[in-house]
Design an enzyme around this catalytic site. Structure first.
Site, PDB file in Angstrom:
ATOM      1  N   ILE A 150       1.601  -1.139   0.115  1.00 31.55           N
ATOM      2  CA  ILE A 150       0.047   0.180   0.324  1.00 31.55           C
ATOM      3  C   ILE A 150       1.231   0.608   0.084  1.00 31.55           C
ATOM      4  O   ILE A 150       1.677   1.313   0.720  1.00 31.55           O
ATOM      5  CB  ILE A 150      -0.811   0.031   1.440  1.00 31.55           C
ATOM      6  CG1 ILE A 150      -1.479  -1.624   1.023  1.00 31.55           C
ATOM      7  CG2 ILE A 150      -1.423   1.530   0.874  1.00 31.55           C
ATOM      8  CD1 ILE A 150      -2.408  -1.249   2.487  1.00 31.55           C
ATOM      9  N   GLU A 180       4.496  -8.030   2.645  1.00 33.41           N
ATOM     10  CA  GLU A 180       4.675  -8.851   3.356  1.00 33.41           C
ATOM     11  C   GLU A 180       4.568  -8.651   5.303  1.00 33.41           C
ATOM     12  O   GLU A 180       3.706  -9.017   5.798  1.00 33.41           O
ATOM     13  CB  GLU A 180       5.875  -9.570   3.828  1.00 33.41           C
ATOM     14  CG  GLU A 180       6.753  -9.356   2.301  1.00 33.41           C
ATOM     15  CD  GLU A 180       7.142  -9.184   1.301  1.00 33.41           C
ATOM     16  OE1 GLU A 180       6.263  -7.571   1.302  1.00 33.41           O
ATOM     17  OE2 GLU A 180       8.082  -9.087   0.791  1.00 33.41           O
TER      18      GLU A 180
HETATM   19  N1  THU Z   1       7.637  -3.943  -2.444  1.00 34.55           N
HETATM   20  C1  THU Z   1       7.044  -5.138  -1.180  1.00 34.55           C
HETATM   21  O1  THU Z   1       5.554  -5.352  -0.497  1.00 34.55           O
HETATM   22  N2  THU Z   1       7.417  -5.898  -0.651  1.00 34.55           N
HETATM   23  C2  THU Z   1       8.668  -6.445  -1.002  1.00 34.55           C
HETATM   24  O2  THU Z   1       9.375  -7.271  -0.162  1.00 34.55           O
HETATM   25  C3  THU Z   1       9.669  -5.187  -2.075  1.00 34.55           C
HETATM   26  C4  THU Z   1       8.598  -3.959  -1.899  1.00 34.55           C
HETATM   27  C5  THU Z   1       6.855  -3.062  -2.444  1.00 34.55           C
HETATM   28  C6  THU Z   1       7.186  -1.721  -1.612  1.00 34.55           C
HETATM   29  C7  THU Z   1       6.830  -1.141  -2.603  1.00 34.55           C
HETATM   30  O3  THU Z   1       4.719  -0.429  -2.608  1.00 34.55           O
HETATM   31  C8  THU Z   1       7.044  -1.297  -4.281  1.00 34.55           C
HETATM   32  O4  THU Z   1       7.038  -2.457  -3.561  1.00 34.55           O
HETATM   33  C9  THU Z   1       8.085  -0.961  -5.090  1.00 34.55           C
HETATM   34  O5  THU Z   1       9.279  -0.838  -3.792  1.00 34.55           O
END
Ligand code: THU
Length: 138
Positions: free
Chosen positions: A44, A56
């Site tokens: 989000i 996560e």
């Molecule tokens: N992101 C995740 O949701 N999990 C991760 O482990 C890596 C990054 C998301 C955060 C952000 O919204 C987007 O990916 C780009 O970094």
């Protein structure tokens, strides 16, 4: 035993609800807890970029909010064609609620899944034991 195949499907479904307006990098996660429940999460984002939260962590926090404290397995998936292992911040949060042997499966660019463990992703984690060592000494 957690069913990793089912957990991967749940992570994929959760990704549909990602709010990734700025990066367009949608991520889904699913966490199974030791009491057999399953919680999902998606990233989000926010116009104030630094406030984005990863898939996560939304999944883990949903589990904790529902009273769970012990993770049994984790699945993470990003956009098609992209390998998406958990970021460092999420590894630390996962380590708070999962033992080093807990399996984590993440999607790879070629469509396959890589299976690892929380301990392999974050060896020598800083954890409650370190804090307990000085409790009452301050
Ligand atoms: N992101 C995740 O949701 N999990 C991760 O482990 C890596 C990054 C998301 C955060 C952000 O919204 C987007 O990916 C780009 O970094």
């Amino acid at each position: 035993m957690p069913d990793l195949a089912e957990l991967r499907v749940a992570a994929r479904a959760a990704r549909e609800n990602a709010y990734a307006r700025y990066s367009h990098f949608t991520v889904g996660a699913a966490v199974e807890t030791t009491d057999g429940r399953r919680f999902t999460g998606a990233n989000i984002e926010n116009a104030s970029y630094g406030l984005a939260i990863c898939a996560e962590r939304t999944a883990v926090f949903a589990a904790v909010l529902a009273g769970a404290r012990e993770i049994a397995a984790v699945a993470v998936t990003g956009p098609d064609g992209v390998t998406t292992p958990p970021c460092g911040a999420c590894r630390q949060v996962l380590a708070e609620f999962g033992t080093p042997d807990v399996p984590l499966t993440y999607a790879r660019a070629d469509g396959s899944w890589s299976d690892t463990t929380l301990g392999a992703l974050l060896p020598v984690a800083f954890d409650a034991a370190s804090l307990d060592a000085v409790r009452g000494n301050g």
